[in-house]
Design a protein around this motif. Structure first.
Motif, PDB file in Angstrom:
ATOM      1  N   VAL A 139      99.738 -44.735   2.742  1.00  0.00           N
ATOM      2  CA  VAL A 139      99.656 -43.329   2.351  1.00  0.00           C
ATOM      3  C   VAL A 139     100.653 -42.532   3.180  1.00  0.00           C
ATOM      4  CG1 VAL A 139      98.185 -41.287   2.179  1.00  0.00           C
ATOM      5  CG2 VAL A 139      97.223 -43.560   1.753  1.00  0.00           C
ATOM      6  N   ALA A 198      95.562 -34.923  -2.465  1.00  0.00           N
ATOM      7  CA  ALA A 198      94.605 -36.018  -2.547  1.00  0.00           C
ATOM      8  C   ALA A 198      93.364 -35.655  -1.754  1.00  0.00           C
ATOM      9  CB  ALA A 198      95.207 -37.311  -2.012  1.00  0.00           C
ATOM     10  N   ILE A 219      91.294 -41.411  -2.219  1.00  0.00           N
ATOM     11  CA  ILE A 219      92.114 -42.397  -1.506  1.00  0.00           C
ATOM     12  C   ILE A 219      91.307 -43.668  -1.257  1.00  0.00           C
ATOM     13  CG2 ILE A 219      93.265 -42.894   0.685  1.00  0.00           C
ATOM     14  CD1 ILE A 219      94.114 -39.968   0.786  1.00  0.00           C
ATOM     15  N   ARG A 255      92.005 -47.430  -2.616  1.00  0.00           N
ATOM     16  CA  ARG A 255      92.113 -48.561  -1.686  1.00  0.00           C
ATOM     17  C   ARG A 255      91.210 -49.717  -2.128  1.00  0.00           C
ATOM     18  NH1 ARG A 255      94.902 -47.552   3.007  1.00  0.00           N
ATOM     19  NH2 ARG A 255      94.920 -45.395   3.788  1.00  0.00           N
ATOM     20  N   ASN A 299     102.028 -47.715  -2.993  1.00  0.00           N
ATOM     21  CA  ASN A 299     102.168 -46.632  -2.026  1.00  0.00           C
ATOM     22  C   ASN A 299     101.695 -45.330  -2.658  1.00  0.00           C
ATOM     23  OD1 ASN A 299     103.487 -48.279  -0.030  1.00  0.00           O
ATOM     24  ND2 ASN A 299     105.324 -48.172  -1.297  1.00  0.00           N
ATOM     25  N   LEU A 300     101.183 -44.458  -1.835  1.00  0.00           N
ATOM     26  CA  LEU A 300     100.750 -43.138  -2.278  1.00  0.00           C
ATOM     27  C   LEU A 300     101.511 -42.101  -1.469  1.00  0.00           C
ATOM     28  CD1 LEU A 300      98.804 -41.209  -3.820  1.00  0.00           C
ATOM     29  CD2 LEU A 300      97.199 -41.517  -1.911  1.00  0.00           C
ATOM     30  N   VAL A 347      96.597 -34.171   2.267  1.00  0.00           N
ATOM     31  CA  VAL A 347      95.260 -34.723   2.046  1.00  0.00           C
ATOM     32  C   VAL A 347      94.267 -33.627   2.431  1.00  0.00           C
ATOM     33  CG1 VAL A 347      93.581 -36.476   2.694  1.00  0.00           C
ATOM     34  CG2 VAL A 347      96.011 -37.086   2.508  1.00  0.00           C
TER      35      VAL A 347
END
Length: 213
Positions: free
Chosen positions: A3, A161, A166, A170, A181-182, A187
């Motif tokens: 991330v 996000a 997340i 995952r 990938n993010l 966040v």
């Protein structure tokens, strides 16, 4: 899953304007495009390239060019469309596919209602565009769809996000064994009781395109 939260004053500035509830729709659209271009710069850091011999006005040299097959950009309908121009501004030679995801109200699982993608994505780097990673349902469903088609390298670009989204992504990726990938601008704290990101920016699709009633 790696991330990446893009830390840059311009990213923070544009995101702040997006969050404001009184930002008008045309301005919101433009800001999304600009912000996505900044995020895409980081998201494409691992884009595949090959060497190429060229002639400059002075001499011969070796440079790089994007490898084939070209990167595939996949906006999730409808809100992801608002991110497409910003992505293509940075990677104009990318190909574009479309994926529509919706939640089945009986099973609560994501389902595909529309798609325009190659049947075989083997060897393709895919860049998925979805403004909000909230519960993770639509983005998780999109990632699963691409992997089922053979994608072996996926990068998701989101404006915001939530920690819950997340973690759900995952968990999904743990069983897929595909690099993912993010890349996000921030966040946020959490989801509220109706699944909105807090503090968030509201419903990105409605703010981009209106309620469409």
């Amino acid at each position: 899953m790696e991330v990446t939260v893009v830390s840059h004053p311009l990213v923070d500035h544009k995101l702040t304007l997006l969050r404001k509830k009184d930002t008008e729709q045309p301005v919101f659209r433009r800001l999304v495009e600009e912000l996505v271009t900044l995020l895409a710069y980081e998201a494409t850091r691992g884009v595949r390239v090959g060497s190429v011999d060229i002639e400059t006005p002075v001499t011969s040299t070796t440079g790089v060019k994007l490898s084939q097959p070209a990167p595939l950009v996949v906006p999730i309908l409808r809100a992801g469309l608002g991110m497409l121009d910003g992505m293509l501004r940075l990677v104009p030679t990318a190909e574009v596919g479309f994926l529509g995801m919706i939640r089945d109200e009986e099973t609560l699982q994501p389902m595909t209602y529309a798609e325009r993608l190659p049947h075989d994505l083997s060897g393709r780097q895919c860049y998925v565009l979805d403004p909000m990673l909230a519960t993770g349902g639509s983005l998780g469903g999109a990632v699963q769809f691409l992997v089922d088609r053979g994608a072996d390298d996926i990068t998701a670009i989101c404006l915001l996000a939530a920690p819950e989204g997340i973690e759900k992504l995952r968990d999904l990726l743990a069983g897929l064994h595909v690099p993912c990938n993010l890349v996000v601008a921030a966040v946020d704290e959490r989801l509220n009781e109706v699944g909105y990101i807090v503090p968030g920016l509201g419903d990105a699709g409605d703010r981009l395109y209106g309620l469409a009633q």
